[in-house]
Write a protein that holds these residues in place. Sequence first.
Motif, short mmCIF file in Angstrom:
data_model
loop_
_atom_site.label_atom_id
_atom_site.label_comp_id
_atom_site.label_asym_id
_atom_site.label_seq_id
_atom_site.Cartn_x
_atom_site.Cartn_y
_atom_site.Cartn_z
N LEU A 69 -13.45 3.41 -20.06
CA LEU A 69 -12.88 4.09 -21.24
C LEU A 69 -12.40 3.08 -22.27
O LEU A 69 -12.61 3.26 -23.47
CB LEU A 69 -11.69 4.96 -20.80
N ALA A 70 -11.76 1.99 -21.80
CA ALA A 70 -11.22 1.00 -22.72
C ALA A 70 -12.32 0.35 -23.55
O ALA A 70 -12.12 0.02 -24.73
CB ALA A 70 -10.45 -0.07 -21.94
N ARG A 71 -13.50 0.17 -22.95
CA ARG A 71 -14.61 -0.45 -23.69
C ARG A 71 -15.03 0.40 -24.88
O ARG A 71 -15.61 -0.10 -25.84
CB ARG A 71 -15.81 -0.67 -22.76
N VAL A 72 -14.79 1.69 -24.81
CA VAL A 72 -15.11 2.59 -25.93
C VAL A 72 -13.89 2.73 -26.84
O VAL A 72 -13.98 2.66 -28.06
CB VAL A 72 -15.53 3.99 -25.41
N PHE A 73 -12.72 2.91 -26.19
CA PHE A 73 -11.51 3.25 -26.92
C PHE A 73 -11.02 2.12 -27.85
O PHE A 73 -10.72 2.36 -29.03
CB PHE A 73 -10.41 3.61 -25.92
N ILE A 83 -4.96 -4.50 -28.38
CA ILE A 83 -5.75 -5.71 -28.20
C ILE A 83 -5.13 -6.59 -27.11
O ILE A 83 -5.83 -7.11 -26.23
CB ILE A 83 -5.90 -6.47 -29.54
N THR A 84 -3.79 -6.73 -27.15
CA THR A 84 -3.11 -7.51 -26.11
C THR A 84 -3.37 -6.90 -24.74
O THR A 84 -3.72 -7.61 -23.78
CB THR A 84 -1.58 -7.54 -26.37
N GLY A 85 -3.23 -5.58 -24.65
CA GLY A 85 -3.48 -4.89 -23.37
C GLY A 85 -4.91 -5.10 -22.89
O GLY A 85 -5.15 -5.31 -21.70
N ALA A 86 -5.86 -5.08 -23.83
CA ALA A 86 -7.27 -5.26 -23.46
C ALA A 86 -7.53 -6.67 -22.94
O ALA A 86 -8.22 -6.87 -21.94
CB ALA A 86 -8.17 -4.95 -24.66
N VAL A 87 -6.96 -7.66 -23.64
CA VAL A 87 -7.16 -9.06 -23.22
C VAL A 87 -6.56 -9.27 -21.83
O VAL A 87 -7.19 -9.84 -20.93
CB VAL A 87 -6.54 -10.04 -24.25
N LEU A 88 -5.31 -8.78 -21.65
CA LEU A 88 -4.65 -8.93 -20.34
C LEU A 88 -5.41 -8.16 -19.25
O LEU A 88 -5.55 -8.65 -18.12
CB LEU A 88 -3.20 -8.44 -20.42
N GLY A 89 -5.91 -6.98 -19.60
CA GLY A 89 -6.66 -6.17 -18.64
C GLY A 89 -7.93 -6.89 -18.20
O GLY A 89 -8.29 -6.88 -17.02
N GLY A 90 -8.60 -7.54 -19.15
CA GLY A 90 -9.81 -8.31 -18.81
C GLY A 90 -9.49 -9.43 -17.84
O GLY A 90 -10.24 -9.67 -16.88
N ARG A 91 -8.35 -10.10 -18.08
CA ARG A 91 -7.97 -11.19 -17.18
C ARG A 91 -7.63 -10.66 -15.79
O ARG A 91 -7.99 -11.27 -14.79
CB ARG A 91 -6.77 -11.94 -17.74
N LEU A 146 0.60 -10.73 -14.47
CA LEU A 146 0.09 -10.19 -15.74
C LEU A 146 0.11 -8.67 -15.77
O LEU A 146 0.04 -8.07 -16.83
CB LEU A 146 -1.36 -10.66 -15.95
N ARG A 147 0.18 -8.06 -14.58
CA ARG A 147 0.10 -6.61 -14.51
C ARG A 147 1.22 -5.94 -15.29
O ARG A 147 1.01 -4.96 -16.01
CB ARG A 147 0.17 -6.21 -13.04
N ALA A 148 2.45 -6.49 -15.15
CA ALA A 148 3.60 -5.90 -15.85
C ALA A 148 3.42 -6.05 -17.37
O ALA A 148 3.72 -5.12 -18.13
CB ALA A 148 4.88 -6.57 -15.39
N ALA A 149 2.91 -7.21 -17.79
CA ALA A 149 2.70 -7.44 -19.23
C ALA A 149 1.63 -6.49 -19.76
O ALA A 149 1.74 -5.94 -20.86
CB ALA A 149 2.30 -8.89 -19.47
N HIS A 150 0.58 -6.27 -18.94
CA HIS A 150 -0.50 -5.35 -19.32
C HIS A 150 0.06 -3.92 -19.47
O HIS A 150 -0.24 -3.22 -20.44
CB HIS A 150 -1.57 -5.40 -18.23
#
Length: 91
Positions: free
Chosen positions: A3-7, A47-55, A64-68
């Motif tokens: 979903l994130a890849r589209v959203f 964008i921050t959430g997406a970058v952290l999610g990718g990591r 990183l999970r809490a930051a995400h």
Amino acid sequence: MRLARVFVPLVLIGYGAGLASMAFLRDRAILESVHAVFASLALVGFITGAVLGGRLARGAGLRLRAAHLLAGSLALLFGLGSVVAGLAILP
Ligand code: HEM
């Protein structure tokens, strides 16, 4: 993640479309509205959430999970704020 890849790209396109509409269709100053403040904060959060999610997906430490979580939740909150402020400036 699917979903994130589209959203996230859709949020980026919406942000750009909002700016383009203000500048080229309505000839109004951009980034001066309350809506723009909420939308910009939401964009940064997504964008921050997406970058952290990718990591995280690539196996980064669970700290990183809490930051995400925080980035995504704040982004949703600011997104909600931008909906309210967006409705207020509808032509
Ligand atoms: C239901 C939700 C939303 C509504 C009703 C809405 C409505 C609007 C309206 C009416 C404008 C002015 C366009 C114009 O006058 O030509 C605008 C601008 C804009 N929108 Fe939205 N919007 C919504 C959600 C969002 C979201 C989620 C984002 C990005 C995260 C966003 C980003 C922008 C930006 C960056 C502008 C330009 C604002 C400025 O430069 O002051 N909008 N929006």
